[in-house]
Write a protein that holds these residues in place. Structure first.
Motif, PDB file in Angstrom:
ATOM      1  N   VAL A 478     -31.776   7.769   4.853  1.00 44.86           N
ATOM      2  CA  VAL A 478     -32.569   8.813   4.205  1.00 44.86           C
ATOM      3  C   VAL A 478     -31.701   9.559   3.194  1.00 44.86           C
ATOM      4  N   LYS A 479     -32.214   9.720   1.991  1.00 53.32           N
ATOM      5  CA  LYS A 479     -31.507  10.486   0.969  1.00 53.32           C
ATOM      6  C   LYS A 479     -31.672  11.982   1.253  1.00 53.32           C
ATOM      7  N   PRO A 480     -30.645  12.795   0.935  1.00 59.69           N
ATOM      8  CA  PRO A 480     -30.756  14.242   1.200  1.00 59.69           C
ATOM      9  C   PRO A 480     -31.971  14.886   0.541  1.00 59.69           C
ATOM     10  N   TRP A 481     -32.279  14.498  -0.700  1.00 60.30           N
ATOM     11  CA  TRP A 481     -33.421  15.120  -1.380  1.00 60.30           C
ATOM     12  C   TRP A 481     -34.734  14.732  -0.715  1.00 60.30           C
ATOM     13  N   ALA A 482     -34.830  13.489  -0.173  1.00 63.13           N
ATOM     14  CA  ALA A 482     -36.040  13.077   0.541  1.00 63.13           C
ATOM     15  C   ALA A 482     -36.182  13.845   1.850  1.00 63.13           C
ATOM     16  N   LEU A 483     -35.048  14.115   2.513  1.00 65.03           N
ATOM     17  CA  LEU A 483     -35.079  14.910   3.742  1.00 65.03           C
ATOM     18  C   LEU A 483     -35.586  16.323   3.455  1.00 65.03           C
ATOM     19  N   VAL A 484     -35.065  16.947   2.407  1.00 62.17           N
ATOM     20  CA  VAL A 484     -35.472  18.312   2.071  1.00 62.17           C
ATOM     21  C   VAL A 484     -36.960  18.362   1.729  1.00 62.17           C
ATOM     22  N   LEU A 485     -37.435  17.394   0.937  1.00 61.27           N
ATOM     23  CA  LEU A 485     -38.856  17.371   0.586  1.00 61.27           C
ATOM     24  C   LEU A 485     -39.728  17.205   1.825  1.00 61.27           C
ATOM     25  N   ALA A 486     -39.338  16.312   2.728  1.00 64.90           N
ATOM     26  CA  ALA A 486     -40.133  16.084   3.932  1.00 64.90           C
ATOM     27  C   ALA A 486     -40.158  17.317   4.832  1.00 64.90           C
ATOM     28  N   MET A 487     -39.030  18.033   4.952  1.00 62.06           N
ATOM     29  CA  MET A 487     -39.014  19.244   5.760  1.00 62.06           C
ATOM     30  C   MET A 487     -39.891  20.329   5.133  1.00 62.06           C
ATOM     31  N   LEU A 488     -39.853  20.447   3.803  1.00 62.62           N
ATOM     32  CA  LEU A 488     -40.743  21.402   3.131  1.00 62.62           C
ATOM     33  C   LEU A 488     -42.202  21.007   3.334  1.00 62.62           C
ATOM     34  N   GLY A 489     -42.464  19.698   3.300  1.00 63.92           N
ATOM     35  CA  GLY A 489     -43.826  19.226   3.557  1.00 63.92           C
ATOM     36  C   GLY A 489     -44.295  19.565   4.956  1.00 63.92           C
ATOM     37  N   LEU A 504     -51.828  18.910   1.587  1.00 66.43           N
ATOM     38  CA  LEU A 504     -50.986  18.316   0.550  1.00 66.43           C
ATOM     39  C   LEU A 504     -49.516  18.263   0.967  1.00 66.43           C
ATOM     40  N   GLY A 505     -49.163  18.982   2.006  1.00 62.22           N
ATOM     41  CA  GLY A 505     -47.796  18.891   2.509  1.00 62.22           C
ATOM     42  C   GLY A 505     -47.435  17.488   2.938  1.00 62.22           C
ATOM     43  N   ALA A 506     -48.450  16.700   3.360  1.00 61.91           N
ATOM     44  CA  ALA A 506     -48.186  15.321   3.768  1.00 61.91           C
ATOM     45  C   ALA A 506     -47.668  14.480   2.608  1.00 61.91           C
ATOM     46  N   LEU A 507     -48.016  14.848   1.364  1.00 61.37           N
ATOM     47  CA  LEU A 507     -47.550  14.077   0.206  1.00 61.37           C
ATOM     48  C   LEU A 507     -46.032  14.153   0.053  1.00 61.37           C
ATOM     49  N   LEU A 508     -45.437  15.230   0.527  1.00 56.70           N
ATOM     50  CA  LEU A 508     -43.996  15.363   0.408  1.00 56.70           C
ATOM     51  C   LEU A 508     -43.241  14.447   1.377  1.00 56.70           C
ATOM     52  N   PHE A 509     -43.973  13.789   2.284  1.00 55.52           N
ATOM     53  CA  PHE A 509     -43.355  12.803   3.175  1.00 55.52           C
ATOM     54  C   PHE A 509     -43.219  11.436   2.503  1.00 55.52           C
ATOM     55  N   LEU A 510     -43.896  11.235   1.363  1.00 58.00           N
ATOM     56  CA  LEU A 510     -43.923   9.907   0.745  1.00 58.00           C
ATOM     57  C   LEU A 510     -42.534   9.382   0.376  1.00 58.00           C
ATOM     58  N   PRO A 511     -41.650  10.180  -0.253  1.00 60.70           N
ATOM     59  CA  PRO A 511     -40.312   9.636  -0.557  1.00 60.70           C
ATOM     60  C   PRO A 511     -39.532   9.229   0.686  1.00 60.70           C
ATOM     61  N   LEU A 512     -39.844   9.869   1.821  1.00 61.36           N
ATOM     62  CA  LEU A 512     -39.178   9.529   3.070  1.00 61.36           C
ATOM     63  C   LEU A 512     -39.759   8.248   3.655  1.00 61.36           C
ATOM     64  N   SER A 513     -41.091   8.113   3.628  1.00 61.06           N
ATOM     65  CA  SER A 513     -41.761   6.997   4.283  1.00 61.06           C
ATOM     66  C   SER A 513     -41.706   5.707   3.463  1.00 61.06           C
ATOM     67  N   TRP A 514     -41.685   5.850   2.128  1.00 62.82           N
ATOM     68  CA  TRP A 514     -41.626   4.669   1.263  1.00 62.82           C
ATOM     69  C   TRP A 514     -40.457   4.814   0.303  1.00 62.82           C
ATOM     70  N   PRO A 515     -39.237   4.617   0.814  1.00 58.90           N
ATOM     71  CA  PRO A 515     -38.061   4.800  -0.043  1.00 58.90           C
ATOM     72  C   PRO A 515     -37.980   3.716  -1.115  1.00 58.90           C
ATOM     73  N   VAL A 516     -37.326   4.051  -2.203  1.00 57.52           N
ATOM     74  CA  VAL A 516     -37.122   3.098  -3.289  1.00 57.52           C
ATOM     75  C   VAL A 516     -36.042   2.109  -2.870  1.00 57.52           C
ATOM     76  N   ARG A 517     -36.356   0.828  -2.953  1.00 62.82           N
ATOM     77  CA  ARG A 517     -35.379  -0.209  -2.618  1.00 62.82           C
ATOM     78  C   ARG A 517     -34.920  -0.889  -3.912  1.00 62.82           C
ATOM     79  N   GLN A 518     -33.636  -1.185  -4.003  1.00 64.41           N
ATOM     80  CA  GLN A 518     -33.071  -1.815  -5.190  1.00 64.41           C
ATOM     81  C   GLN A 518     -32.313  -3.075  -4.801  1.00 64.41           C
ATOM     82  N   PRO A 519     -33.025  -4.180  -4.586  1.00 60.60           N
ATOM     83  CA  PRO A 519     -32.350  -5.435  -4.238  1.00 60.60           C
ATOM     84  C   PRO A 519     -31.595  -5.994  -5.433  1.00 60.60           C
ATOM     85  N   PRO A 520     -30.632  -6.879  -5.220  1.00 55.88           N
ATOM     86  CA  PRO A 520     -29.902  -7.481  -6.335  1.00 55.88           C
ATOM     87  C   PRO A 520     -30.832  -8.289  -7.245  1.00 55.88           C
TER      88      PRO A 520
END
Length: 783
Positions: A478-489, A504-520
């Motif tokens: 979990v990225k720190p910014w995603a953690l902060v957004l989810a806690m605020l949500g 709408l607080g549930a929307l702030l969980f989205l970066p936590l639940s669906w993180p950006v993946r960067q495969p090679p």
């Protein structure tokens, strides 16, 4: 409202901001790669005092600065208290006493040992501290709690592996005040000097033994010991897996609910005394007496439970409530929690390093936020037991993923059943039996047997729900910014009625639940040489595929690098599928963790250099023989097995190692296992022309490998040794490092660098390497 009431309300209203400011100041320190010097801390404290005197309206900033300086000073003091570096690996004659209960496993007895006197070669040394020590042979007598010993110790500073998703042993050691780790050397002078006549930990141990002796089923007895006195020594990995799957680990480790039950018992006991002797009210008001009785019972039970974080938090809250009651003041739940938080941070600011601190305080804070307006009485109580479990599950989801990398989606349901049943049925019954163990042992058996039946039924239900889908939900780190957004949500979602658009607080969980993946990219790949101590494990990822090469060791104490490092690293890196598991050969330091990895990813294809010698649990996961000439292509990346040859009769098991060459468009990685000098020429010839590879140094850098001719023929651009810190083999050997230095090949050692991450892009440069001890640097991690 009177002037006194206004002043009291103003005092309480300032408590929560003070607690938050102190928490922020203390927490900021834990992100520092290096602590500031003591002189800087003195200047900060002086500035804070001057600011408080000259500009009173900045008191929150003053508290924040004070929290920063206080936490930094305590962290620095804890680091300075560690065993001096110059003494590592030496033998010491030590006198000290055992703290807590001994952990006894196959071939190992481990205790925390408070060292009072230490000497080397007969000369006393100026050092004292708490050490975690082990007997690898059976000690002359069991190290009972509070017993004093004279032992010959070999000690070193606390040091753990550093991997993506792995536990941070150095952080845990700092938080628990452990200044050294080591083991007891076999020596005739090792002896127990004395045993304390009375000791709280011994009382805990005797109560645990009393429960064990009166409960038929050993597993049910282990659970009851955990529920009542916090003794989790009888629980195995499967039990903790069931607990995590149901999100009820907090119950096993004794939750605040259990301490609350003990406090309620104190209130009832006091009520009964006043009912029998009403004249007591003339000497002491019943309300104040009940508050003190609740605090006394809670404190005693927290001591029996080992003063874990949830119990300490509950005791502090009860103490704040008792103080307000004795002073005839009124205080809301939020203010009581704030006082408990301030007290905890002032006494032990390093408590913020433990997950239990955050889960305990933030969980209660959310309950207060959602439940304070629900009134009192049985209806509010039932509301807390039902809706409260949903609130706790959702609000603590971000923190659970942050600390553990996994969460349970059925936790709300499991807690809805388990929390009231365990806390208000099983625990009171077991505590009643424990009370009888103290006052009249023969009468303790019936209530403990009833508690056994109830525990057995509850655990059977938890085992069934542990098999449901969603019990283990893994996410990448979990990225720190995603953690902060989810806690605020979560805060927004559970705000009181009337706050607009709460959903709408549930929307702030989205970066936590669906993180950006960067495969090679296609033609590129990534590799992680994991820090698994004296062993080897490598993860290789292409655009759509994953391979694991070796899986670390498994030790007689049941510590398994497969479950402790390899599988968590895969999940932390966002890999929910494994395509190939390749075990170079069957030695424990390479194959011990393989059964756990294979069980976690049963669909993976499996290769081994010695299928017939694999650990016995691997019988349910058949392995194919790896043979030179096997090859495949994933996403533009070629994989070639270079050794062993078909039908080859190598002299040693090490030379049966699968050797794998991974070739991308712009870089190569050569994984050699434990091959020796006899096999190296054949491997060097098979490597063929191409970019200079990154080499996994054969056999951890032993002198029987990495011959001069092999290094010259392969011409590695970078060499990586996977070895344990201060391992008993002396790997990597100095003469081997001299050969790489002569060839001007840079060398990384996982014992020093932690996990090593290497990115092989599709175009130049050929590779980019990063060391995790540098990437994730903190002041408690030593290089």
């Amino acid at each position: 409202m009177t002037v006194g009431e206004l002043r009291q309300a103003r005092t309480w209203s300032s408590t929560i901001p003070v607690a938050l400011a102190l928490l922020i100041g203390v927490s900021v320190v834990q992100w520092l790669p290096k602590l500031p010097p003591h002189g800087v801390l003195v200047i900060l404290a002086a500035c804070a005092c001057a600011l408080a005197w000259r500009v009173p309206c900045t008191r929150w900033l003053v508290v924040l600065i004070f929290g920063f300086a206080w936490a930094a000073w305590r962290g620095s003091a804890a680091m300075d208290a560690r065993l001096p570096k110059a003494w590592e690996g030496e033998d010491f004659q030590a006198i000290g006493h055992v703290v807590g209960l001994a952990q006894i496993k196959a071939g190992t007895t481990s205790v925390q040992f408070r060292i009072e006197h230490v000497a080397r070669d007969g000369q006393a040394l100026p050092w004292q501290g708490l050490a975690r020590i082990s007997w690898y042979d059976k000690p002359t007598s069991e190290p009972e709690p509070c017993s004093r010993w004279h032992v010959l110790l070999r000690l070193r500073r606390p040091r753990g592996t550093v991997d993506p998703g792995g536990a941070d042993g150095e952080r845990s050691a700092l938080a628990r005040g452990i200044s050294a780790v080591g083991y007891v050397r076999d020596d005739a002078s090792n002896t127990r000097l004395s045993t304390s006549a009375w000791c709280l930990d011994r009382w805990r141990g005797s109560l645990a033994e009393g429960i064990q002796a009166r409960v038929h089923d050993p597993h049910d007895a282990a659970l009851l010991r955990a529920f009542t006195v916090g003794d989790t020594r009888g629980l195995d990995a499967q039990d903790w897996d069931v607990a995590r799957a149901n999100g009820i680990s907090h119950l096993i480790a004794i939750s605040g609910f259990h301490v609350g039950v003990a406090a309620i018992f104190g209130v009832w006991l006091c009520y009964g005394l006043y009912a029998l002797w009403p004249s007591l009210a003339l000497r002491c008001p019943r309300g104040q007496a009940q508050a003190l009785a609740a605090l006394s019972c809670a404190f005693i039970y927290a001591g029996l439970a080992g003063f874990g974080m949830p119990t300490v938090r509950t005791v502090l809250m009860i103490a704040a409530m008792a103080l307000a009651r004795c002073l005839r003041r009124t205080a809301g739940s939020g203010h009581i929690l704030a006082i408990a938080l301030i007290a905890m941070l002032l006494v032990d600011p390093l408590a913020v390093l433990e997950a239990g601190f955050w889960l305990s305080f933030i969980g209660v804070a959310f309950l207060i936020l959602c439940m304070d307006a629900k009134g009192r009485g049985i209806r509010a109580f039932l509301h807390e037991l039902t809706v409260g479990q949903i609130v706790m599950t959702i609000s603590l989801l971000p923190l659970t993923l942050w600390f553990f990398g996994e969460a349970s989606l059925v936790g709300a349901f499991s807690n809805l059943v388990a929390v009231p049943f365990v806390s208000f049925v099983i625990v009171p019954c077991a505590l009643f039996g424990m009370l009888l163990l103290i006052v009249c042992p023969p009468l303790a058996t019936p209530p403990l047997r009833v508690a056994e039946w109830l525990t057995h039924a509850q655990w059977w239900l938890l085992e069934q729900t542990a098999a449901w889908p969603g019990t283990h939900w893994f996410l990448p780190t979990v990225k720190p910014w995603a953690l902060v957004l989810a806690m605020l949500g979560a805060v927004w979602l559970f705000m009181p009625r009337g706050v607009p658009l709460r959903v709408l607080g549930a929307l702030l969980f989205l970066p936590l639940s669906w993180p950006v993946r960067q495969p090679p990219d296609i033609g590129a790949f990534q590799a992680w040489i994991l820090d698994v101590g004296q062993g080897l494990s490598v993860i290789v990822r292409t655009h759509d595929h994953v391979l694991v090469y070796d899986a670390g060791a498994r030790y007689p104490s049941d510590y398994d690098l497969g479950s402790a490092v390899v599988v968590p690293s895969l999940h932390a890196l966002g890999m929910d599928r494994l395509d190939v598991l390749m075990i170079s050969h069957a030695d424990n330091d390479h194959a011990g963790g393989a059964p756990v990895v294979a069980a976690a990813f049963p669909a993976a294809r499996r290769y081994a250099g010695e299928p017939a010698r694999m650990p016995s649990p691997m019988k349910q996961f058949p392995m194919e023989q790896c043979v030179a000439g096997q090859h495949w292509n994933w996403d533009g990346v070629n994989f070639r097995v270079l050794s062993p040859s078909a039908g080859a009769q190598d002299a040693t098991a090490n030379d049966h190692s699968c050797v794998l060459l991974v070739e991308g468009r712009a870089g190569r990685l050569l994984l050699t296992g434990d091959i020796g000098m006899d096999t190296e020429p054949r491997v060097a010839m098979a490597v063929g022309p191409g970019p200079r590879p990154v080499l996994q140094v054969p056999h951890h850098g032993s002198n029987g490998s990495s011959g001069t001719g092999f290094i010259a023929a392969v011409e590695p651009e970078l060499a990586i040794v996977s070895a344990g810190w201060r391992n008993r083999f002396g790997h990597p050997r100095p003469e081997v490092m001299a050969r790489y230095a002569a060839a001007r090949v840079p060398v990384f050692n996982t014992a020093v660098a932690g996990a090593v991450q290497i990115d092989f892009p599709a175009t130049a440069p050929a590779y980019v390497a990063a060391r995790w001890r540098v990437l994730a640097r903190r002041y408690w991690r030593e290089e």
